[in-house]
Design a protein around this motif. Structure first.
Motif, PDB file in Angstrom:
ATOM      1  N   VAL A 237       0.866  -1.183   0.000  1.00 38.52           N
ATOM      2  CA  VAL A 237       0.000   0.000   0.000  1.00 38.52           C
ATOM      3  C   VAL A 237       0.898   1.227   0.000  1.00 38.52           C
ATOM      4  O   VAL A 237       1.906   1.281   0.731  1.00 38.52           O
ATOM      5  CB  VAL A 237      -0.942   0.020   1.227  1.00 38.52           C
ATOM      6  CG1 VAL A 237      -1.801   1.282   1.218  1.00 38.52           C
ATOM      7  CG2 VAL A 237      -1.831  -1.217   1.246  1.00 38.52           C
ATOM      8  N   ASP A 238       0.566   2.208  -0.828  1.00 45.92           N
ATOM      9  CA  ASP A 238       1.338   3.445  -0.872  1.00 45.92           C
ATOM     10  C   ASP A 238       1.197   4.212   0.443  1.00 45.92           C
ATOM     11  O   ASP A 238       0.117   4.241   1.056  1.00 45.92           O
ATOM     12  CB  ASP A 238       0.870   4.330  -2.035  1.00 45.92           C
ATOM     13  CG  ASP A 238       1.155   3.688  -3.387  1.00 45.92           C
ATOM     14  OD1 ASP A 238       2.071   2.847  -3.458  1.00 45.92           O
ATOM     15  OD2 ASP A 238       0.432   4.007  -4.366  1.00 45.92           O
ATOM     16  N   ASP A 239       2.308   4.833   0.849  1.00 45.51           N
ATOM     17  CA  ASP A 239       2.316   5.596   2.098  1.00 45.51           C
ATOM     18  C   ASP A 239       1.735   6.987   1.867  1.00 45.51           C
ATOM     19  O   ASP A 239       2.425   8.004   1.953  1.00 45.51           O
ATOM     20  CB  ASP A 239       3.745   5.680   2.648  1.00 45.51           C
ATOM     21  CG  ASP A 239       3.793   6.285   4.051  1.00 45.51           C
ATOM     22  OD1 ASP A 239       2.714   6.463   4.642  1.00 45.51           O
ATOM     23  OD2 ASP A 239       4.913   6.583   4.520  1.00 45.51           O
ATOM     24  N   GLU A 240       0.462   6.989   1.570  1.00 43.33           N
ATOM     25  CA  GLU A 240      -0.273   8.233   1.384  1.00 43.33           C
ATOM     26  C   GLU A 240      -1.580   8.138   2.171  1.00 43.33           C
ATOM     27  O   GLU A 240      -2.181   7.056   2.256  1.00 43.33           O
ATOM     28  CB  GLU A 240      -0.590   8.476  -0.097  1.00 43.33           C
ATOM     29  CG  GLU A 240       0.663   8.614  -0.957  1.00 43.33           C
ATOM     30  CD  GLU A 240       0.319   8.770  -2.424  1.00 43.33           C
ATOM     31  OE1 GLU A 240      -0.897   8.707  -2.742  1.00 43.33           O
ATOM     32  OE2 GLU A 240       1.242   8.939  -3.240  1.00 43.33           O
ATOM     33  N   PRO A 241      -2.037   9.217   2.765  1.00 41.42           N
ATOM     34  CA  PRO A 241      -3.256   9.161   3.592  1.00 41.42           C
ATOM     35  C   PRO A 241      -4.456   8.578   2.856  1.00 41.42           C
ATOM     36  O   PRO A 241      -5.186   7.739   3.400  1.00 41.42           O
ATOM     37  CB  PRO A 241      -3.474  10.620   3.994  1.00 41.42           C
ATOM     38  CG  PRO A 241      -2.115  11.236   3.924  1.00 41.42           C
ATOM     39  CD  PRO A 241      -1.407  10.553   2.796  1.00 41.42           C
TER      40      PRO A 241
ATOM     41  N   GLY B 125     -11.054  -3.150   2.015  1.00 39.29           N
ATOM     42  CA  GLY B 125     -10.703  -4.513   2.374  1.00 39.29           C
ATOM     43  C   GLY B 125      -9.433  -5.005   1.724  1.00 39.29           C
ATOM     44  O   GLY B 125      -9.128  -6.202   1.804  1.00 39.29           O
ATOM     45  N   LYS B 126      -8.683  -4.136   1.091  1.00 44.66           N
ATOM     46  CA  LYS B 126      -7.411  -4.543   0.504  1.00 44.66           C
ATOM     47  C   LYS B 126      -6.460  -5.024   1.581  1.00 44.66           C
ATOM     48  O   LYS B 126      -5.673  -5.951   1.356  1.00 44.66           O
ATOM     49  CB  LYS B 126      -6.800  -3.378  -0.282  1.00 44.66           C
ATOM     50  CG  LYS B 126      -5.481  -3.726  -0.947  1.00 44.66           C
ATOM     51  CD  LYS B 126      -4.915  -2.553  -1.727  1.00 44.66           C
ATOM     52  CE  LYS B 126      -3.592  -2.936  -2.392  1.00 44.66           C
ATOM     53  NZ  LYS B 126      -3.021  -1.807  -3.164  1.00 44.66           N
ATOM     54  N   SER B 127      -6.506  -4.410   2.747  1.00 45.84           N
ATOM     55  CA  SER B 127      -5.693  -4.848   3.885  1.00 45.84           C
ATOM     56  C   SER B 127      -6.583  -4.949   5.110  1.00 45.84           C
ATOM     57  O   SER B 127      -7.444  -4.096   5.340  1.00 45.84           O
ATOM     58  CB  SER B 127      -4.534  -3.874   4.139  1.00 45.84           C
ATOM     59  OG  SER B 127      -5.035  -2.624   4.581  1.00 45.84           O
ATOM     60  N   ASP B 128      -6.377  -6.032   5.874  1.00 42.08           N
ATOM     61  CA  ASP B 128      -7.118  -6.187   7.129  1.00 42.08           C
ATOM     62  C   ASP B 128      -6.448  -5.421   8.266  1.00 42.08           C
ATOM     63  O   ASP B 128      -7.106  -5.082   9.254  1.00 42.08           O
ATOM     64  CB  ASP B 128      -7.208  -7.674   7.492  1.00 42.08           C
ATOM     65  CG  ASP B 128      -7.976  -8.462   6.452  1.00 42.08           C
ATOM     66  OD1 ASP B 128      -9.028  -7.976   6.000  1.00 42.08           O
ATOM     67  OD2 ASP B 128      -7.524  -9.560   6.078  1.00 42.08           O
TER      68      ASP B 128
END
Length: 451
Positions: free
Chosen positions: A91-95, A105-108
């Motif tokens: 996941v990109d480190d953007e808000p 739901g891409k990441s739990d």
């Protein structure tokens, strides 16, 4: 035996019907039956032995302290630790990207290691070691930032694993444990806590991940066949009703029709061979045809079961042999219907029409290819044909033990009764037809009727 050989030559002359109705239609029925059989095989395989597989959470690790050596070792160790029981996602480190990952739901679970975390972790280690020697209160360790998705509980459970990693890392660092499990003196480690110690402690924590997890053992025993395989085999055997009924109706009717015409019948009666011998040889030819048809379908069924990986022995040889015996009884009934049809002296096109139509009626009203209950009207029609009772007998055989004949014996008796009824009707029609033919012949040759 000349009559029997002649009858067989008649059948061979019309082998197209045999190949079309028996061989061709049998492949279609086997394909239909194999569909239900494959579903039964998959259902039986999936439920045969229980196996526990914990659900894997999707975890995104954002390391904002990657620039420092300690922060990089902490982040890499965390990713390796979580990869043993979770699925790592990027996941990109953007808000906006972090919010979308949790909502969609891409990441739990999203774990963020803040900048400067590695240095604070080292300081906490040193303070803890100093407090342990002086007997003071141990300081609190810095926490990483976590955000669990509200769409799934797996993220909350994975957060416990993150805490377990840092707890194990803290213990291994203070004890000086490396990946091989060797321990150094605590005083030496306290004075030299650096990125190398963190790297060794992280390697130890990852290598001993299994010992840090609760032990889950699944005790499972093989599950007996719940009837899915037996039901699939019964469906495959029951679908033989259509090709056997159609093929034998047409071929046997053509066979007996070749001998039942008026001119041929007079020539046979004029021969020195007894009528009982002629009729017996014709019947023998019909039984040979029925036996060949039955043996062919048994072989095709056995081959299809082997192709799908189903052993007939696993179904029980008693049930399998009784099912094939029921098919033999139905084959005789189909041949008897062909004999009855031939006694009406129909044309070849009418024989084909009746054979195909009656075969379809038997198939659709027997319930062999239906997954649910037939309508009452179709059940009533089906019970007037041998197909319904043949299907009932096969299913009862596969559902019960071979010793209990009360469930399927009555159905097989009714199939044999149908065969006997067809033969009796055919003999009655034959006698009436030949009596009427003889009366017409004697009337036309009476001199008193001339002029």
């Amino acid at each position: 035996m000349n009559t029997c050989k002649t009858a067989l030559r008649v059948i061979w002359a019309h082998k197209f019907y045999f190949l079309l109705y028996l061989v061709g239609m049998s492949f279609i029925m086997i394909i239909i039956g194999s569909t239900s059989m494959q579903a039964a095989v998959h259902a039986n395989a999936s439920s045969s032995v229980g196996r526990f597989e914990p659900a894997q959470a999707k975890i995104a690790v954002i390391n904002r302290d990657y620039g420092s050596h300690v922060g990089r070792e902490l982040g890499q160790g965390l990713e390796q630790y979580l990869s043993k029981s979770a699925q790592s996602v990027r996941v990109d480190d953007e808000p906006q990207a972090l919010q979308d990952a949790n909502v969609s739901g891409k990441s739990d679970l999203t774990v963020i290691i803040p900048a400067g975390y590695g240095q604070r972790f080292l300081e906490a280690l040193e303070n803890t070691a100093t407090q342990d020697q002086t007997g003071g209160k141990a300081p609190a360790f810095p926490k990483v930032e976590t955000a669990a998705s509200y769409n799934s509980s797996r993220g909350s459970l994975a957060q416990l694993q993150v805490d377990g990693y840092f707890n194990g890392l803290r213990t291994a660092s203070l004890a000086g444990l490396g990946q091989d499990g060797s321990m150094q003196q605590s005083v030496t480690v306290i004075k030299n806590i650096d990125a190398g110690v963190i790297k060794d402690a992280a390697a130890y924590t990852v290598a001993h991940y299994a010992s840090n997890q609760p032990q889950v053992k699944v005790h499972a025993s093989p599950k007996d066949d719940d009837g899915t395989l037996s039901g699939g085999f019964a469906t495959t055997v029951s679908l033989a009703a259509y090709p056997l009924m159609t093929a034998l109706t047409v071929c046997v009717a053509i066979l007996f029709g070749a001998f039942s015409s008026t001119d041929r019948h007079r020539r046979l009666l004029a021969s020195p061979v007894r009528p009982s011998s002629l009729n017996g040889q014709e019947l023998m030819a019909a039984l040979i045809l029925a036996s060949i048809s039955w043996a062919y379908y048994v072989a095709v069924t056995a081959v299809s079961m082997t192709t799908m990986g189903v052993s007939l022995a696993s179904l029980g040889w008693g049930k399998v042999l009784l099912s094939f015996f029921a098919m033999l009884i139905f084959t005789v009934s189909a041949a008897a219907f062909g004999f009855m049809l031939s006694q009406f002296n129909p044309s070849s096109s009418l024989i084909n029409s009746v054979g195909v139509t009656f075969g379809l009626v038997v198939m659709f009203t027997s319930g062999a290819g239906s997954s649910g209950t037939l309508p009452p009207a179709m059940q009533t029609i089906g019970k007037l044909t041998p197909g319904w009772w043949y299907n009932s007998a096969v299913k009862s055989i596969m559902d019960s033990s071979p010793a209990g004949s009360s469930s399927w014996g009555l159905s097989l008796a009714l199939v044999m009764l149908f065969a006997l009824t067809y033969v009796c009707v055919g003999l009655m029609v034959s006698r009436l037809t030949r009596t009427h033919s003889s009366m017409d012949a004697s009337t036309s040759s009476d001199p008193s009727m001339i002029g």
